[in-house]
Design a protein around this motif. Structure first.
Motif, PDB file in Angstrom:
ATOM      1  N   VAL A 349       1.214  -1.665   0.195  1.00 24.99           N
ATOM      2  CA  VAL A 349      -0.115   0.138   0.022  1.00 24.99           C
ATOM      3  C   VAL A 349       1.000   0.817   0.180  1.00 24.99           C
ATOM      4  O   VAL A 349       0.241   1.771  -1.141  1.00 24.99           O
ATOM      5  N   LEU A 350       2.272   0.917   1.133  1.00 26.58           N
ATOM      6  CA  LEU A 350       2.374   2.554   0.550  1.00 26.58           C
ATOM      7  C   LEU A 350       3.330   2.782  -0.323  1.00 26.58           C
ATOM      8  O   LEU A 350       3.270   3.673  -0.815  1.00 26.58           O
ATOM      9  N   ILE A 351       4.296   1.794  -1.043  1.00 20.63           N
ATOM     10  CA  ILE A 351       4.488   1.767  -2.538  1.00 20.63           C
ATOM     11  C   ILE A 351       3.254   2.242  -3.879  1.00 20.63           C
ATOM     12  O   ILE A 351       3.872   3.005  -4.755  1.00 20.63           O
ATOM     13  N   LEU A 352       2.427   2.111  -3.036  1.00 21.42           N
ATOM     14  CA  LEU A 352       1.608   1.686  -4.637  1.00 21.42           C
ATOM     15  C   LEU A 352       1.136   3.385  -4.319  1.00 21.42           C
ATOM     16  O   LEU A 352       1.038   4.563  -5.226  1.00 21.42           O
ATOM     17  N   ALA A 353       0.934   4.137  -2.918  1.00 19.79           N
ATOM     18  CA  ALA A 353       0.995   5.539  -2.913  1.00 19.79           C
ATOM     19  C   ALA A 353       1.734   6.505  -3.364  1.00 19.79           C
ATOM     20  O   ALA A 353       1.408   7.648  -4.142  1.00 19.79           O
ATOM     21  N   LEU A 354       2.828   6.384  -3.284  1.00 18.77           N
ATOM     22  CA  LEU A 354       3.470   6.145  -3.432  1.00 18.77           C
ATOM     23  C   LEU A 354       3.756   6.731  -5.013  1.00 18.77           C
ATOM     24  O   LEU A 354       3.910   7.886  -5.746  1.00 18.77           O
ATOM     25  N   PHE A 355       3.488   5.616  -6.135  1.00 21.31           N
ATOM     26  CA  PHE A 355       3.194   5.420  -7.116  1.00 21.31           C
ATOM     27  C   PHE A 355       2.331   6.190  -7.695  1.00 21.31           C
ATOM     28  O   PHE A 355       1.994   7.017  -8.785  1.00 21.31           O
ATOM     29  N   VAL A 356       1.052   6.294  -7.019  1.00 20.60           N
ATOM     30  CA  VAL A 356       0.233   7.637  -7.923  1.00 20.60           C
ATOM     31  C   VAL A 356       0.268   8.658  -7.185  1.00 20.60           C
ATOM     32  O   VAL A 356       0.572   9.821  -8.510  1.00 20.60           O
ATOM     33  N   ALA A 357       0.896   9.797  -6.215  1.00 26.73           N
ATOM     34  CA  ALA A 357       1.676  10.986  -6.083  1.00 26.73           C
ATOM     35  C   ALA A 357       2.810  11.464  -7.486  1.00 26.73           C
ATOM     36  O   ALA A 357       1.938  12.258  -7.963  1.00 26.73           O
ATOM     37  N   PHE A 358       3.330  10.023  -7.739  1.00 29.12           N
ATOM     38  CA  PHE A 358       4.857  10.694  -9.143  1.00 29.12           C
ATOM     39  C   PHE A 358       4.083  10.521 -10.345  1.00 29.12           C
ATOM     40  O   PHE A 358       3.653  11.656 -11.505  1.00 29.12           O
ATOM     41  N   ALA A 359       2.362   9.473 -10.403  1.00 28.91           N
ATOM     42  CA  ALA A 359       2.197   9.592 -11.541  1.00 28.91           C
ATOM     43  C   ALA A 359       1.293  11.134 -11.418  1.00 28.91           C
ATOM     44  O   ALA A 359       1.142  11.514 -13.180  1.00 28.91           O
TER      45      ALA A 359
END
Length: 701
Positions: A349-359
């Protein structure tokens, strides 16, 4: 109220964020799903891996114990043989020593008594084994089990299966010197005589005896069972694993409650534990779960055991484990798996949240660059609406937008080119309209010519039909003339012999008259013979005339009668050419049609067959006619042995005026007329094919 219009960059940003959010959400859900599935799979695998090795260990221990049991049981008789052979060798050595020691000091009778008394008290195998000695004359010398028989001749003694035991032993001692002997015998202190026994005996030459001993196989088997039970009792494995065994009647041999009958013993829930174990062992063995009965010194709790049966001994052998030990290990492993899964999900979940912010940040930058490009396009289209314009592709940020810019520039160039072509097309259109008017006028003239041709078409068709009818009439007439020519030739053949006979007869009358030997009787005889010949020739004329008489109405006629009629007309012609006709009549029956026309068709086919045989100079020419009825149809085949019809012309032989004969010998209408008669006039079918010998014409009506 005007609808709110959004911009493309905003739309791209929102859509990209939505797509990324949905994709991330789906990815999270799928990850959780697959992680959960993997967790369940690992949990089941853990359960299996925790329990399966324990189960396999139980099975291995039980299989190993039964393997040892089967080994001991398989060596039961071999063990008995080794034991009694060793015992007899020892007794033989004792007797040999006594004779060697006291020979010369004591008489033979005293030596025999010494040997007897030395062997008599010896016992082995728990007191059940003893020695016996018998003279080769059948007199019993030592019988420790039944001393009353000593001194008696036992040659007539039989066992329960009718064997003369002493005679057989004497024969064995005489021929081989030593060996084993199997029989049934009595047992000390037990009723009955049918106890299987194996003995070993060895000839003792100094006394002309044989010395032996034997064991009852059931005693040996019982000793082996006792040894095996002791072996099973001492097996230990794992933390507190052991082997238990018992008889099918419930008596315990090894394990808890040894020496007791446990058939009626139940666990805390009232289940007959031992009875279940016995039933499973009888059915081939397997695993069973139960609660351990309340036995002194035995741990209570749920237990799983593996059990197998030994059918020949009626035993069950098994081993078990406590289920709660396995469950405790499984619970600990489950707890570790859950902890690991929670950590994995949180990290995901943490990795995916960072990915959404970057996207989201990347989408913002892409939207800004897209807005700049759209401004360039907006200015370009404003200029292109009023005149020529050009959009520099290299000023745009994305390759796709650069491609659109190139297309837009081409579109402007294309619009200018199309305007020029439209002007040229207008000029060409005017020329085409003029040409079409001229073509319409030409089409009207062609239409008038077509109407004039249609007006005379019916007359031309009628003329062609009349011409074809006349051609058919001429062909039929020619066919009949050709047939009549054949018939005239046949009449000549038919008449040649009678005319020769008449000539000879007239010369004979003149010769008799010149010799003055012509009396009234001879004259009357010659006149009668001549009249018969004249009547035969007259009948021939009638037959040919009737053959060519026209038929007005169809009638039912005998098929083979018409065939024989055609054959009779050609018989003389065939005989003169040496061609044999063979008829096979299998009751073809009657058909409806025109008998004389049918006979003419057969006659035409026969003539062609005859001509082929003569033309090709066949050694033994023969034509066969085969008539029969199949499936409601009359079938006639006419075959020859002239070698057949060449493949290149077989499809044309029914064509009118087609012939392979010289023009003076054929018109090419015979087979054409035959096909017309069979298929047009009689509704049948006429075909031809080649066989191994020649051609075969097939008529089906």
């Amino acid at each position: 109220m005007d609808r709110k219009v959004t911009t493309l960059p905003r739309t791209l940003l929102v859509n990209m964020v939505m797509i990324v959010t949905v994709a991330v959400g789906l990815f999270v859900l799928l990850s959780l799903y697959f992680e959960g599935s993997r967790f369940e799979q690992e949990r089941h695998e853990l359960d299996r891996n925790m329990l399966e090795p324990r189960k396999q260990e139980l099975k291995r221990q039980v299989d190993s114990a039964i393997e040892y049991l089967e080994y001991r049981r398989s060596r039961l008789e071999e063990q008995a043989q080794d034991d009694i052979r060793q015992r007899v060798e020892e007794a033989h050595a004792v007797a040999t020593h006594i004779v060697a020691r006291y020979r010369g000091e004591k008489s033979p009778e005293e030596l025999q008594d010494l040997v007897r008394e030395a062997l008599r008290p010896i016992r082995y195998a728990g007191g059940k084994g003893y020695y016996f000695a018998t003279g080769l004359d059948g007199t019993e010398q030592l019988f420790a089990d039944r001393p009353s028989l000593e001194g008696k001749n036992l040659l007539r003694m039989q066992d329960t299966e009718g064997r003369y035991v002493i005679r057989d032993m004497i024969r064995l001692a005489r021929t081989k010197g030593a060996g084993f002997y199997r029989y049934t015998w009595t047992k000390p202190d037990q009723p009955g005589k049918h106890f299987r026994k194996i003995s070993y005996l060895k000839k003792f030459a100094p006394f002309n005896w044989f010395i032996g001993t034997g064991l009852y196989l059931d005693d040996v088997e019982q000793q082996v069972k006792t040894d095996v039970a002791g072996y099973l009792e001492n097996i230990r494995f794992g933390k507190d694993g052991y082997i238990f065994a018992g008889q099918w009647d419930g008596y315990t041999i090894a394990g808890p409650a040894k020496g007791k009958n446990m058939l009626s013993t139940t666990d805390a829930e009232g289940n007959p534990v031992v009875e279940r174990l016995i039933q499973l062992a009888k059915s081939g063995g397997g695993y069973v779960t139960y609660r351990m009965p309340d036995l002194s010194g035995v741990r209570q709790g749920a237990k799983m055991s593996y059990v197998r049966g030994v059918k020949d001994w009626q035993w069950y052998v098994g081993a078990g484990i406590y289920v709660e030990d396995v469950e405790s290990s499984v619970r600990q492993a489950h707890h570790e798996m859950v902890t690991r899964m929670v950590k994995t999900v949180l990290l995901l979940v943490l990795i995916l949240a960072l990915f959404v912010a970057f996207a989201f940040r990347v989408a913002q930058r892409a939207a800004a660059r897209t807005q700049v490009a759209l401004d360039h396009f907006h200015r370009f289209f404003e200029q292109a609406a009023t005149g020529s314009a050009y959009l520099a592709p290299e000023s745009l940020p994305f390759e796709e937008l650069q491609s659109i810019a190139c297309s837009a520039n081409q579109m402007v160039e294309e619009r200018r080119r199309i305007e020029e072509e439209l002007h040229q097309q207008a000029v060409l259109l005017e020329q085409e309209v003029a040409e079409r008017q001229e073509a319409q006028e030409s089409l009207a003239g062609s239409k008038r010519e077509l109407e004039a041709i249609n007006a005379t078409l019916n007359e031309r068709i009628a003329a062609e039909v009349a011409e074809n009818i006349e051609k058919n009439r001429i062909m039929i007439h020619q066919g009949r003339l050709a047939a009549m020519g054949e018939m005239i030739s046949s009449i000549a053949h038919q008449w040649r012999q009678p005319l020769n006979n008449l000539g000879i007869m007239l010369q004979s009358i003149r010769f008799d008259h010149d010799l003055q030997e012509l009396d009234q009787e001879t004259l009357d005889q010659h006149v009668a013979t001549g009249m018969e010949m004249i009547m035969y020739m007259s009948k021939t004329i009638d037959d040919f005339r009737n053959f060519f008489m026209p038929e007005r109405e169809p009638q039912s006629f005998d098929l083979m009668g018409a065939v024989r009629s055609a054959v009779s007309l050609l018989k003389a012609s065939f005989d003169s050419c040496g061609v044999q006709i063979i008829i096979w009549d299998e009751a073809a029956g009657s058909v409806d049609g025109f008998p004389r026309e049918f006979a003419q068709a057969v006659l035409n086919i026969l003539n062609n067959a005859k001509d082929a045989c003569v033309q090709r100079q066949v050694a033994h020419p023969c034509v066969e006619i085969h008539a029969r009825r199949r499936d409601g149809h009359a079938l006639i085949t006419i075959s020859d042995n002239a070698g057949g019809i060449p493949a290149e012309i077989i499809d044309r032989i029914f064509d009118p005026y087609f012939t392979t004969k010289p023009k003076t010998q054929g018109t090419g209408l015979g087979l054409y007329m035959a096909k017309m008669i069979i298929e047009k006039n009689m509704g049948g079918q006429l075909t031809v094919s080649n066989t191994a010998a020649g051609a075969e014409f097939r008529i089906q009506l």
